[in-house]
Scaffold this motif. Sequence first.
Motif, PDB file in Angstrom:
ATOM      1  N   GLN A 100      13.841 -11.721 -26.989  1.00 25.02           N
ATOM      2  CA  GLN A 100      14.544 -11.506 -28.247  1.00 25.02           C
ATOM      3  C   GLN A 100      13.572 -11.001 -29.306  1.00 25.02           C
ATOM      4  O   GLN A 100      12.368 -11.277 -29.251  1.00 25.02           O
ATOM      5  N   VAL A 102      12.212 -11.449 -32.775  1.00 28.36           N
ATOM      6  CA  VAL A 102      12.165 -12.550 -33.742  1.00 28.36           C
ATOM      7  C   VAL A 102      11.748 -12.072 -35.133  1.00 28.36           C
ATOM      8  O   VAL A 102      11.877 -12.814 -36.110  1.00 28.36           O
ATOM      9  N   SER A 147       9.690 -12.240 -28.684  1.00 26.96           N
ATOM     10  CA  SER A 147       9.388 -13.561 -28.150  1.00 26.96           C
ATOM     11  C   SER A 147      10.501 -13.915 -27.168  1.00 26.96           C
ATOM     12  O   SER A 147      11.292 -13.055 -26.767  1.00 26.96           O
ATOM     13  N   ASN A 149      13.773 -16.632 -26.101  1.00 32.06           N
ATOM     14  CA  ASN A 149      14.749 -17.497 -26.755  1.00 32.06           C
ATOM     15  C   ASN A 149      14.670 -18.953 -26.286  1.00 32.06           C
ATOM     16  O   ASN A 149      15.477 -19.776 -26.669  1.00 32.06           O
ATOM     17  N   TYR A 160       3.798 -14.159 -30.140  1.00 35.51           N
ATOM     18  CA  TYR A 160       4.662 -12.989 -30.089  1.00 35.51           C
ATOM     19  C   TYR A 160       3.985 -11.849 -29.333  1.00 35.51           C
ATOM     20  O   TYR A 160       2.763 -11.785 -29.230  1.00 35.51           O
TER      21      TYR A 160
END
Length: 301
Positions: A100, A102, A147, A149, A160
């Motif tokens: 996802q 972030v 990153s 989920n 990240y």
Amino acid sequence: MKHQLSLLLILFLVISLPLQAQRKKSAGEVHRMSGLYLTVDAGLLIPNSKQANFYSGRPGNTNTIDRVLHSEMYGPQIWNSLVDGGYISPSAIGDYSQLQVVEYPNMYYRLTYQLGVGFRYVYESGWGWLLRFDYSQLTAAGRFNLSSNNGTGILGSNQYVTSDIYGIERRTLIDFGIAKRIPLTNLIDLEVDLGFDLNSTVVSQNGIRVAGRTYSILDVWGGYPPSAYTAAYDYLNEGAIGIGGFGTLAASYLSKVGSIDFGYSFYYVQTKFTDYNNDDCYAPQHVVFFRFNVNNFRFFD
């Protein structure tokens, strides 16, 4: 915009009136020729980044990162690249659906060039009109963070995976305005221009670079995630037509064939895209330029 152009007009009147009153005609001033000029210009464009987030890939934009990241066609490729590059742990992030974004980027336009050609007509009084066509290619740049989920799976101390996102567009400007040449010395004129701008934006690229690989996020799938079952459409330009105004101050070095100008232009214009923030798209931008004006093509007389 009105305040900026008003200041330029006031400056023009303050400077031009006393100097115009002192101007004398001279048969020897072949370098101050009236008539039609061909102009060629090249400059440094300092764009405003107000509309650059069109390329940010956020949800709700025409082109989104998630549409590609979570697609059957590109999601597995991105996941494999991250695993192969040692960015994520496959034991913690089992497939691409767990990736996802972030943090989305705040995009900006890089400095670029502006090139143009045009015509101008100068009357004996020093007044004139101009028509100019300029072209530039702009690059929007930014970085976003990936990153998982489930809160795990990023290797080492990094939380990240930071990746690049970019957009490339072409802009064409048509400027029409009035101009005034004001003699300062025997070889130097001051020029003031004011006018109207019509511009066209063409979006040519919008993409992401993840783990060393590049993926286009231009929506050619009708808003659906790309897959083996989703037909791709012919790409339609996502840019649009905008309007605005400009003001220019330039110093002109005169010669027997025309002049060489060094100057600054202030633009207050729209940068428009289809279906994106077009209710508030006016912004200033700046150009520092050299311009060549020629109306005597007998160079060796």
